[in-house]
Structures are given as structure tokens and as C-alpha cells.
Scaffold this motif. Structure first.
Motif, mmCIF file in Angstrom:
data_model
loop_
_atom_site.group_PDB
_atom_site.id
_atom_site.type_symbol
_atom_site.label_atom_id
_atom_site.label_comp_id
_atom_site.label_asym_id
_atom_site.label_seq_id
_atom_site.Cartn_x
_atom_site.Cartn_y
_atom_site.Cartn_z
ATOM 1 N N TRP A 188 -40.989 8.100 109.344
ATOM 2 C CA TRP A 188 -39.804 8.876 108.984
ATOM 3 C C TRP A 188 -39.474 8.680 107.509
ATOM 4 N N PHE A 189 -39.506 7.434 107.045
ATOM 5 C CA PHE A 189 -39.300 7.185 105.618
ATOM 6 C C PHE A 189 -40.390 7.861 104.797
ATOM 7 N N ALA A 190 -41.621 7.829 105.308
ATOM 8 C CA ALA A 190 -42.752 8.409 104.573
ATOM 9 C C ALA A 190 -42.578 9.910 104.373
ATOM 10 N N ILE A 191 -41.943 10.593 105.316
ATOM 11 C CA ILE A 191 -41.676 12.022 105.129
ATOM 12 C C ILE A 191 -40.796 12.233 103.907
ATOM 13 N N GLY A 192 -39.741 11.443 103.786
ATOM 14 C CA GLY A 192 -38.889 11.555 102.608
ATOM 15 C C GLY A 192 -39.639 11.235 101.331
ATOM 16 N N MET A 193 -40.495 10.221 101.368
ATOM 17 C CA MET A 193 -41.279 9.855 100.196
ATOM 18 C C MET A 193 -42.264 10.968 99.825
ATOM 19 N N ALA A 194 -42.869 11.588 100.823
ATOM 20 C CA ALA A 194 -43.784 12.692 100.560
ATOM 21 C C ALA A 194 -43.038 13.899 99.987
ATOM 22 N N LEU A 195 -41.859 14.175 100.520
ATOM 23 C CA LEU A 195 -41.081 15.308 100.025
ATOM 24 C C LEU A 195 -40.701 15.133 98.565
ATOM 25 N N VAL A 196 -40.297 13.932 98.175
ATOM 26 C CA VAL A 196 -39.886 13.743 96.788
ATOM 27 C C VAL A 196 -41.106 13.742 95.864
ATOM 28 N N THR A 197 -42.250 13.266 96.342
ATOM 29 C CA THR A 197 -43.472 13.349 95.539
ATOM 30 C C THR A 197 -43.837 14.805 95.287
ATOM 31 N N TRP A 198 -43.785 15.606 96.342
ATOM 32 C CA TRP A 198 -44.074 17.042 96.242
ATOM 33 C C TRP A 198 -43.060 17.734 95.337
ATOM 34 N N GLN A 199 -41.782 17.429 95.510
ATOM 35 C CA GLN A 199 -40.735 18.107 94.758
ATOM 36 C C GLN A 199 -40.830 17.799 93.262
#
Length: 401
Positions: free
Chosen positions: A228-239
């Protein structure tokens, strides 16, 4: 950490009419809609606990949905992963300095511990019925999830705060490992997204394995929710990579500009999770497959809610529905959302007898409304006179070092 500057794409119109910023340093740093989503997560947790206390989760046709409102925890974790990892990604992609670990941990401790300690002390004084002192001490230190039988009246929601605390400690190391995956910014982004995607898959696998082994506490440990944390980390990397032109604007952006579609899909995921495929509505132990499916479904639910709130390349470009979440009410409720989360069970236990409530006998609205009516002002007072002053004091103290 490498200080290589990113290779920024030239400003150009993409296929769906959005433009990539020319300035390679123009990273978006404020995501107001996430304030409103924090409030949504906190209120979902309140609702799911009231539905359990009133047996609404077990007896009413719509109770299955309410029983899955604990997905608000997944929302918290995705937002935390996004916001806390953002400075590391920004530093890596722009060649800046990473957050100082000591300062980062100091701020995190000041943000969560004072309210936690107040809540634990309140439960200890008001509801102690022979509970061992060690149980309260473990809650004070956020290590209760590593002991079996860690349930304490008025504090059962704190398991998720213990997981969050574990993530706080692990994040600097995890960020360091990700930053070292590649010197080239584009390769770093691609490898990071791959690793983080694998973590999303690994969490349900962990849940499946430890449930199969019937381990008493491992389903509450960080690996079970790191995805779940990794989803947020992936989203901010992408953004952030898109803001700098490292990744092109894509069809995902078109989808993110329609939050209604994504949020209705998120609701559909929650409806599916409300069926027996994700396990019992009550306290019955889930079988491994059910537990793993629920973990993954909550991850998808949170992803769909967060995506339209962070996808815009600039402040103010969010879709209208997302901007509404970041309005004055959303920001205010977001500010006090931690207090709502921390105090609501203590207040629920106090309010229940005053309104004539007996557990598992119905009366959902009779219990929910007064619980919120007391919890929200208490959370505001806590934020105004305890949380915000302590954070400001801590910032001044650390800046003098």
C-alpha cells in the motif's frame, strides 16, 4: 546519492492536450486534494467501527460495504507513501539533497507520538479493567503488533499506526536502496516503478503465507502492508518524472482527469470486497485466499481514489471534483484527521452509554452522530492547541542545531 541532473524533454503538446513544463526544476510540491482524502480515510475508519459496534456490519443488507470501510487505512498508507517519499524522489531527479534522516524522524515522532500518548493515557485512566501495564507501554512505543493478544479497549485502531511507524523507520533505507538502482534518471524511474510494483504484489503473498501458517501477529507487520505504501511511492515517482518531462504524459492522464469514473470504479471494488470472496464481515479468521484478495482489493481501491488527486502537473490543474477535496473544508478536516482517527474509539466508548447503546444491538445512526459530534471538536482542539504548537516548537528546536 547521485547528483546527475535529469534530461528534460522539450515543451510539447501531448496527444490529449496537456503540456510538459519547460522548466526542469518545476516540480509540483502541493497536493491539496490529499488533505480531503485524509479526512475521507479517517471518517471511513469511524464508520466501520461504529458499524461493528452496532452489529450493522453483520445484520444489515448494506453492512457488508460498511464493514469494508476499514479500507480507509489503505488510503492513509498510500497517501503517506506518496507524501513522505516525494522529497527523496525530487532530490534524486533534480540533483538536490535528500532529507536529513534525523530531521525526518524527529518530525515524524512529533507528528504522531503526542496524540498517541494522550489517547493511550485517556484509555488507561478511563477504561482500565486490569489490563497489564505492559500492554499500554507497548502501545506507547507502537510495538504492540509484535505480541499476540494485543487488543485493548479504545485502542484497537492503533495497530495501523504501529505499521505506519514501522514504515517511517524503514523509509530512509528503502529510499536509499531505490535511489541506487541507476544513475540515469529515466532508468531510475523505470526500475523504481518495477520494484515498487513487485512490492504491491508481495504484500498479498505475505498475507497468504502467514495466514496459511496461522502466525498470530505477522499479518499485522509492515510487509503485509508495504504494498500500500509502495503504491503511493510509485505514484509520486511517476508524477514527479512527468513534471520534469522524464516520462511522457500518457493516456493515464486522460483517465485521471475523470475522477468520477475512477471513484465509481473504486466503489465497485469495495462492493466486490464486501462479498464473501474477501472473507467474513465479522471477526472470523479469514482463509489465506480471502485475506490476500482483500489486501489487493484495498490497494486498488486506494489507488483509484488517489490517482486523480495527484496526476495534474501543476497546482490548480486538478479536476474540479479533486479541487473540491482540497477546498477549505477538506483542508480543515484533513488537518484534524489524525485526531479523528486517534480519539474516536475512546469517545465512542464514552458516548455509547450516554445514548443508551449496547454493543451489537443496532442503533447505527444513534451511535455514529454523537460520536462524530464529539470527536471532531476534540480533534480540532487537539490540532489547534497540541499538535500544531508541538510541530512548530520541534521545527524551531531542530533548526537551532
Amino acid at each position: 546519492m547521485t547528483t546527475d541532473a535529469p534530461r528534460v524533454a522539450a515543451d510539447a503538446e501531448d496527444p490529449i492536450g496537456l503540456s510538459v513544463p519547460r522548466d526542469g526544476s518545476s516540480l509540483r510540491r502541493r497536493f491539496a486534494p490529499l488533505d480531503g482524502l485524509r479526512a475521507v480515510g479517517a471518517l471511513m475508519v469511524v464508520v466501520t467501527h461504529v458499524s461493528a459496534h452496532t452489529a450493522t456490519s453483520f445484520t444489515e443488507p448494506f453492512g457488508g460495504i460498511l464493514s469494508r470501510f476499514d479500507a480507509g487505512v489503505a488510503l492513509f498508507f498510500v497517501i503517506s507513501g506518496f507524501l513522505l517519499y516525494r522529497p527523496y524522489v525530487a532530490a534524486r531527479l533534480t540533483g538536490g539533497a535528500s532529507p536529513h534522516t534525523g530531521g525526518y524522524l524527529w518530525r515524524r515522532a512529533l507528528r504522531i507520538l503526542p496524540v498517541l500518548w494522550i489517547a493511550v493515557a485517556g484509555v488507561w485512566v478511563l477504561f482500565d479493567h486490569g489490563t497489564p501495564t505492559s500492554q499500554y507501554l507497548r502501545h506507547l512505543l507502537l510495538v504492540q503488533i509484535y505480541w499476540p493478544e494485543n487488543w485493548v479497549l479504545g485502542l484497537t485502531q492503533m495497530w495501523s499506526l504501529a505499521v505506519e511507524g514501522a514504515f517511517y523507520v524503514a523509509l530512509p533505507l528503502l529510499a536509499w536502496l531505490l535511489v541506487r538502482t541507476a544513475r540515469d534518471p529515466l532508468l531510475f524511474v523505470r526500475r523504481s516503478l518495477l520494484v515498487l510494483g513487485l512490492l504491491v504484489v508481495a504484500s498479498p503473498l505475505w498475507i497468504y503465507a502467514v495466514t496459511e501458517l496461522e502466525h498470530p501477529t505477522a499479518p499485522q507487520w509492515l510487509p503485509a502492508y508495504l504494498g500500500w505504501f509502495a503504491i503511493g511511492m510509485a505514484l509520486v515517482t511517476w508524477q514527479q518524472a512527468r513534471c520534469l518531462g522524464i516520462l511522457p504524459v500518457s493516456r493515464v492522464d486522460l483517465l485521471a482527469r475523470h475522477p468520477g469514473t475512477l471513484w465509481l470504479t473504486a466503489l465497485a471494488v469495495l462492493v466486490i470486497a464486501a462479498t464473501p470472496i474477501a472473507g467474513s464481515r465479522g471477526l472470523d479468521a479469514a482463509v489465506p485466499g480471502e485475506a490476500a484478495f482483500k489486501n489487493l482489493a484495498y490497494a486498488i481501491f486506494a489507488l483509484l481514489l488517489v490517482l486523480p488527486c495527484i496526476a495534474a502537473l501543476r497546482n490548480g490543474d486538478d479536476p474540479p471534483a479533486a479541487r473540491a477535496l482540497g477546498g477549505p473544508l477538506g483542508r480543515w478536516l484533513g488537518d484534524i484527521s489524525y485526531g479523528i482517527f486517534a480519539y474516536h474509539l475512546l469517545i465512542l466508548e464514552l458516548v455509547g452509554p450516554l445514548v443508551g447503546h449496547e454493543n451489537f444491538t443496532g442503533g447505527f445512526w444513534r451511535l455514529l452522530l454523537p460520536t462524530l459530534a464529539v470527536t471532531i471538536p476534540v480533534a480540532w482542539l487537539s490540532y489547534r492547541f497540541i499538535e500544531r504548537p508541538i510541530m512548530r516548537w520541534g521545527q524551531r528546536v531542530y533548526s537551532r542545531r
